[in-house]
Scaffold this motif. Structure first.
Motif, PDB file in Angstrom:
ATOM      1  N   ASN A 168       0.818  -1.211   0.000  1.00  0.00           N
ATOM      2  CA  ASN A 168       0.000   0.000   0.000  1.00  0.00           C
ATOM      3  C   ASN A 168       0.856   1.266   0.000  1.00  0.00           C
ATOM      4  O   ASN A 168       0.508   2.263  -0.646  1.00  0.00           O
ATOM      5  N   ASP A 169       1.977   1.223   0.709  1.00  0.00           N
ATOM      6  CA  ASP A 169       2.885   2.378   0.700  1.00  0.00           C
ATOM      7  C   ASP A 169       3.473   2.592  -0.694  1.00  0.00           C
ATOM      8  O   ASP A 169       3.606   3.731  -1.162  1.00  0.00           O
ATOM      9  N   LYS A 172       0.953   4.211  -3.060  1.00  0.00           N
ATOM     10  CA  LYS A 172       0.871   5.668  -2.875  1.00  0.00           C
ATOM     11  C   LYS A 172       2.076   6.358  -3.501  1.00  0.00           C
ATOM     12  O   LYS A 172       1.945   7.399  -4.150  1.00  0.00           O
ATOM     13  N   GLU A 173       3.240   5.781  -3.309  1.00  0.00           N
ATOM     14  CA  GLU A 173       4.470   6.370  -3.850  1.00  0.00           C
ATOM     15  C   GLU A 173       4.427   6.454  -5.374  1.00  0.00           C
ATOM     16  O   GLU A 173       4.890   7.435  -5.969  1.00  0.00           O
ATOM     17  N   THR A 177      -3.663   6.124  -6.835  1.00  0.00           N
ATOM     18  CA  THR A 177      -4.493   6.812  -5.846  1.00  0.00           C
ATOM     19  C   THR A 177      -5.784   6.080  -5.491  1.00  0.00           C
ATOM     20  O   THR A 177      -6.462   6.460  -4.539  1.00  0.00           O
ATOM     21  N   THR A 180      -6.049  -0.300  -2.926  1.00  0.00           N
ATOM     22  CA  THR A 180      -5.826  -0.790  -1.563  1.00  0.00           C
ATOM     23  C   THR A 180      -5.616  -2.299  -1.635  1.00  0.00           C
ATOM     24  O   THR A 180      -6.411  -3.014  -2.251  1.00  0.00           O
ATOM     25  N   THR A 209      -8.422  -1.884  -7.025  1.00  0.00           N
ATOM     26  CA  THR A 209      -7.574  -1.003  -7.822  1.00  0.00           C
ATOM     27  C   THR A 209      -8.367  -0.550  -9.039  1.00  0.00           C
ATOM     28  O   THR A 209      -9.584  -0.748  -9.104  1.00  0.00           O
ATOM     29  N   ASP A 213      -4.574   2.666 -12.354  1.00  0.00           N
ATOM     30  CA  ASP A 213      -3.553   2.370 -11.344  1.00  0.00           C
ATOM     31  C   ASP A 213      -2.690   1.179 -11.750  1.00  0.00           C
ATOM     32  O   ASP A 213      -1.472   1.168 -11.529  1.00  0.00           O
TER      33      ASP A 213
END
Length: 474
Positions: A168-169, A172-173, A177, A180, A209, A213
């Motif tokens: 998840n990190d 985001k990086e 957006t 999950t 997603t 993404d």
């Protein structure tokens, strides 16, 4: 009266005809862009029942979008989620945590997972050492859930929950957006019969997603770790060769050359299917210098296994459309070029994505050259391709350099000078009004010089405040 009635009827008829013509024109234009029509026109037998819920095609070098249909629809990607796990595995190797030759000793839990019939797996035997290289093939060719879990545990030293947080990190990086993750393989953790159970993570939740993404993820995966296609391109491969545990793996990406829907240039990436997500497909193909990435989500439904094949028909069709329309190629050579009547020197060759049979349009901004092809990047975090240049004429180069470095400073100084001049003029007019007042015996109710002076002073003060807060107004 009759003429007026006839004219009114004619106008009404024209409006009605125009309205319905607009409807038909709109419907026709939509049909030309409809993925079902495109696929049928490409010669594939399909129908509305299999129409994807979302799809997107991007170019791999620039990340620019060539096709999009519901790209931000949230969806369960199923096994395509393994691409994120693989990204983290490659990243760990890049950091020196382990290598392709590092082995992972299978545990009793790993063997138990490999024997769960409902999950896609390969054969794993407790106590046997499996090289990372072979586990990558098992993950990307066979879509093995147990191999994915073993790799995830290698990255985090068996901290299952930490790996989910890392997924998840990283999402985001990368700018994903609307994503999950709740598991590392695409299968909800509740289906692992307790052998894989990340602490504090919802055991019954599906990963979520979007096509956009997943395109962003695939873009970064291929950009940062191009060797990924080494593990996604084999139609068949044997792992653990020359051991008692040798196993032949079969690829379910039927668009790979030589398989049922073989597509010229295809060499990845991943398929995925589930009861809630239907049949999904992440693909990449390269022809000449152009590599494309596509995501197709929600083809058919789980009860009808024909969707497993139909996803490739849709994927191939929109690949055809994109390859036929666009190409990535060298547009300018390093060195001297004439752009927009300016003689410039490029520091390197300039490549870009362009519609076939069209001429590129360039813009010169400061010391950067860019091309405007009317296409948007898949993510706002990606920059439009550009190349540095210098003006060929020394005087022009000097002027450009000075202009670039001092424009803001000059504008600010000039603005404050004008603001101050207005205030000084205002004070001068106010002083003159006093002198003229002393030189006359008749009192005046209205003094134009004094009023003008006050206006100049107020204007200078207001513009000074504007310059400080907003910026130079000149």
């Amino acid at each position: 009266m009759k003429k007026r009635t006839v004219l009114l009827k004619m106008c009404l008829l024209i409006l009605v005809v125009g309205y319905f013509s607009g409807l038909f024109t709109t419907a026709s234009a939509y049909a030309q862009e409809d993925i079902l029509t495109i696929t049928q026109n490409a010669g594939y037998q399909t129908n509305e029942l299999y129409k994807p819920k979302a799809s997107i095609v991007i170019e791999e070098e620039t990340g620019q979008v060539l096709w999009a249909d519901n790209p931000d629809l949230k969806w369960n990607p199923a096994s395509i989620a393994k691409l994120m796990s693989v990204y983290l595995v490659f990243e760990a190797m890049a950091k020196g945590q382990f290598t392709l030759d590092t082995t992972v000793k299978a545990t009793d839990n790993d063997q138990a997972i490999s024997q769960i019939y409902e999950l896609s797996n390969n054969s794993i035997v407790s106590g046997v050492d499996y090289p990372v290289r072979d586990l990558l093939y098992a993950t990307l060719v066979q879509s093995s859930n147990v191999a994915t879990v073993m790799l995830a545990n290698l990255v985090t030293a068996n901290d299952e929950a930490r790996f989910i947080h890392m997924m998840n990190d990283k999402a985001k990086e990368l700018g994903m957006t609307n994503s999950t993750f709740y598991n590392c393989s695409g299968a909800e953790t509740g289906s692992f019969n307790g052998y894989y159970k990340p602490a504090g993570i919802d055991q019954n939740a599906d990963n979520v997603t979007t096509a956009r993404d997943l395109a962003i993820l695939s873009y970064h995966l291929l950009k940062n770790y191009p060797d990924t296609v080494t593990y996604t391109s084999p139609t068949q491969i044997t792992i653990m060769e020359n051991t008692p545990y040798a196993e032949v793996l079969e690829n379910h990406n039927y668009s790979l050359p030589g398989l049922a829907y073989g597509y010229d240039g295809a060499d990845g990436l991943k398929t995925g299917s589930s009861p809630t997500g239907g049949f999904n497909y992440a693909a990449t193909a390269k022809r000449d210098n152009t590599r494309l990435i596509e995501i197709v989500l929600g083809v058919g439904n789980w009860e009808d296994q024909e969707g497993e094949l139909q996803r490739h028909a849709f994927g191939n069709a929109i690949f055809d459309r994109a390859f036929a329309t666009y190409e990535y190629k060298q547009l300018l050579s390093k060195g001297n070029n004439t752009i927009n009547n300016e003689e410039i020197i490029l520091e390197q060759d300039f490549y870009g994505l362009i519609q076939k049979n069209t001429e590129p349009a360039f813009t010169l901004s400061a010391n950067n050259l860019m091309m405007d092809n009317g296409l948007a990047e898949v993510s706002p975090t990606l920059q439009t391709p550009s190349v540095s240049f210098k003006y060929a004429k020394k005087l022009k180069a000097l002027q450009n350099s000075v202009l670039t470095n001092t424009r803001k400073k000059k504008n600010a100084l000039s603005t404050f000078f004008v603001n101050g001049l207005l205030i000084i003029l205002g004070l001068l007019f106010a002083a003159l009004s006093k002198l003229f007042k002393k030189g006359t015996n008749r009192p005046k109710k209205f003094n134009p010089l004094f009023t003008l002076g006050i206006l100049f002073i107020l204007t200078g003060i207001i513009l000074s405040l504007y310059t400080v807060v907003i910026g130079p107004w000149i």
